[in-house]
Design a protein around this motif. Structure first.
Motif, PDB file in Angstrom:
ATOM      1  N   LYS A  76     -18.503  21.966  -6.737  1.00 44.27           N
ATOM      2  CA  LYS A  76     -19.799  22.584  -6.446  1.00 44.27           C
ATOM      3  C   LYS A  76     -20.518  22.767  -7.772  1.00 44.27           C
ATOM      4  CE  LYS A  76     -22.046  26.452  -4.070  1.00 44.27           C
ATOM      5  NZ  LYS A  76     -22.680  25.648  -3.016  1.00 44.27           N
ATOM      6  N   HIS A 121     -28.412  23.227  -5.565  1.00 44.43           N
ATOM      7  CA  HIS A 121     -27.006  23.434  -5.209  1.00 44.43           C
ATOM      8  C   HIS A 121     -26.486  22.135  -4.590  1.00 44.43           C
ATOM      9  CE1 HIS A 121     -26.874  28.080  -5.208  1.00 44.43           C
ATOM     10  NE2 HIS A 121     -27.941  27.672  -5.903  1.00 44.43           N
ATOM     11  N   TYR A 122     -25.361  21.614  -5.131  1.00 44.62           N
ATOM     12  CA  TYR A 122     -24.797  20.346  -4.656  1.00 44.62           C
ATOM     13  C   TYR A 122     -23.309  20.539  -4.374  1.00 44.62           C
ATOM     14  CZ  TYR A 122     -29.093  18.420  -6.624  1.00 44.62           C
ATOM     15  OH  TYR A 122     -30.413  18.163  -6.922  1.00 44.62           O
ATOM     16  N   ASN A 123     -22.840  19.931  -3.297  1.00 44.26           N
ATOM     17  CA  ASN A 123     -21.442  20.037  -2.881  1.00 44.26           C
ATOM     18  C   ASN A 123     -20.840  18.631  -2.788  1.00 44.26           C
ATOM     19  OD1 ASN A 123     -21.291  22.974  -2.362  1.00 44.26           O
ATOM     20  ND2 ASN A 123     -22.787  22.514  -0.762  1.00 44.26           N
ATOM     21  N   ARG A 152     -12.726  19.269  -4.167  1.00 40.49           N
ATOM     22  CA  ARG A 152     -14.094  19.752  -3.984  1.00 40.49           C
ATOM     23  C   ARG A 152     -14.723  20.108  -5.328  1.00 40.49           C
ATOM     24  NH1 ARG A 152     -15.113  21.083   1.411  1.00 40.49           N
ATOM     25  NH2 ARG A 152     -13.232  21.059   2.729  1.00 40.49           N
ATOM     26  N   ILE A 204     -24.292  23.927  -9.564  1.00 44.47           N
ATOM     27  CA  ILE A 204     -25.540  24.666  -9.336  1.00 44.47           C
ATOM     28  C   ILE A 204     -26.425  24.467 -10.558  1.00 44.47           C
ATOM     29  CG2 ILE A 204     -26.558  26.931  -8.929  1.00 44.47           C
ATOM     30  CD1 ILE A 204     -23.963  27.801  -7.621  1.00 44.47           C
ATOM     31  N   GLU A 209     -13.599  26.660 -13.332  1.00 47.32           N
ATOM     32  CA  GLU A 209     -14.874  27.324 -13.051  1.00 47.32           C
ATOM     33  C   GLU A 209     -15.585  27.601 -14.365  1.00 47.32           C
ATOM     34  OE1 GLU A 209     -16.623  31.070 -10.413  1.00 47.32           O
ATOM     35  OE2 GLU A 209     -14.468  30.905 -10.849  1.00 47.32           O
ATOM     36  N   HIS A 266     -26.815  17.955  -1.104  1.00 41.69           N
ATOM     37  CA  HIS A 266     -27.436  19.168  -1.658  1.00 41.69           C
ATOM     38  C   HIS A 266     -27.722  20.124  -0.502  1.00 41.69           C
ATOM     39  CE1 HIS A 266     -31.056  17.049  -0.286  1.00 41.69           C
ATOM     40  NE2 HIS A 266     -31.649  18.234  -0.270  1.00 41.69           N
ATOM     41  N   GLU A 267     -27.664  21.397  -0.807  1.00 38.69           N
ATOM     42  CA  GLU A 267     -27.887  22.412   0.214  1.00 38.69           C
ATOM     43  C   GLU A 267     -29.387  22.510   0.489  1.00 38.69           C
ATOM     44  OE1 GLU A 267     -26.148  26.059  -0.990  1.00 38.69           O
ATOM     45  OE2 GLU A 267     -24.111  25.231  -1.218  1.00 38.69           O
ATOM     46  N   THR A 305     -17.187  16.574  -1.738  1.00 31.78           N
ATOM     47  CA  THR A 305     -15.898  16.682  -1.049  1.00 31.78           C
ATOM     48  C   THR A 305     -15.273  15.290  -0.958  1.00 31.78           C
ATOM     49  OG1 THR A 305     -16.691  18.528   0.287  1.00 31.78           O
ATOM     50  CG2 THR A 305     -14.700  17.410   1.045  1.00 31.78           C
TER      51      THR A 305
END
Length: 295
Positions: free
Chosen positions: A169, A234-236, A167, A171, A137, A227-228, A238
């Motif tokens: 994430k 914000h991108y995720n 995963r 930002i 992180e 992206h959210e 998986t």
């Protein structure tokens, strides 16, 4: 006195002359007899006479050797197919190709650390002792004209080291003048896509580099980068391996670790190999020997 004239002299007695026909008949008879004798008994006497005078009247025929017998061909191999090979497949028992992880959780975490992403060790989580993970992180400071950026990476699995999912994430990630993702952050996705050795997700890395949404599925594995919608920037990401269809579930159940021995981790085998020792040069110890000889 007797008469001594030639007329009264005694005449010599004349022998009877043999006719020519007699000689012809005699010659023919002798020829027939000789021919019969010579030609009888498979011309044995004629061959003997010719051999006596040095003539080979009937040379023996040189017969070619008999042809070699061909090797006896081997009988054709016979085998019986099992019954299930010719029967129609049963839909309820059908299986499917299923992907597996080619790297363990601890090895994946080590690969990320080698790339500069300082993840922790593979350890049990505080909320579930059966779940293991390593994570990284990083949160940036808020600048005047820029929103704070952050990166969160997690690799999750079980105590045996089997990965369940990975995963990421991000930002407000840093981008270049062309809108492409910063190479330092892109390196995270490169490692996660290269280490499992799945080569069919061709478009994923290019889409992530340009911050475009992408979703791909194949043989039980799924990858997504989205992206959210409500949170700009914000991108995720998986990457998971889930048996979703019935055939995939049957394949996973058949090849589960409960029935088969676990294959060794290839990364661990590489680490166990000792480094190759370099051969020492002939003069490597010469300086030491010369120093000992000095007073």
């Amino acid at each position: 006195m007797p008469d001594s004239s030639p007329a009264s002299a005694k005449q010599p007695v004349k022998r009877p002359r043999i006719p020519v026909a007699f000689w012809l008949l005699l010659t023919m008879s002798l020829s027939l007899v000789m021919g019969t004798v010579l030609l009888s008994n498979d011309m044995k006497h004629l061959k003997a006479v010719g051999h006596y005078f040095g003539f080979d009247l009937f040379p023996e025929e040189v017969k070619p050797p008999p042809p070699k017998a061909l090797p006896r061909p081997m009988p054709p191999a016979t085998f019986k197919l099992p019954l299930h090979a010719v029967e129609a497949p049963v839909v309820q028992a059908a299986s499917s190709f299923l992907r597996t992880w080619r790297i363990s959780g601890p090895a994946m975490c080590a690969a990320l650390r080698d790339a500069g992403i300082q993840t922790g060790d593979w350890a049990a989580t505080s909320f579930n002792a059966d779940t293991y993970e390593c994570f990284f992180e990083h949160s940036g400071k808020r600048e005047k004209d820029q929103l704070p950026n952050s990166v969160f990476v997690i690799v999750r699995g079980d105590a045996a080291g089997t990965i369940n999912n990975m995963r990421v994430k991000i930002i407000n990630p840093q981008t270049d003048q062309n809108g492409q993702l910063d190479p330092g952050i892109l390196r995270i996705f490169e490692i996660m896509l290269q280490q499992p050795q799945w080569l069919d997700f061709h478009e994923a890395l290019s889409a992530i580099k340009n911050l475009r949404d992408v979703k791909e599925d194949g043989f039980g594995a799924s990858i997504s980068f989205t992206h959210e919608g409500l949170n700009a920037g914000h991108y995720n990401f998986t990457l998971s391996l889930d048996a979703t269809s019935g055939p995939q579930k049957r394949t996973r159940s058949y090849f589960s670790d409960r029935r088969w021995l676990r294959a060794p981790d290839p990364m661990l085998e590489i680490e166990r190999e000792p480094p190759e020792s370099k051969p020492e040069s002939p003069g490597a110890e010469a300086p030491a020997a010369s120093q000992e000889q000095q007073p």
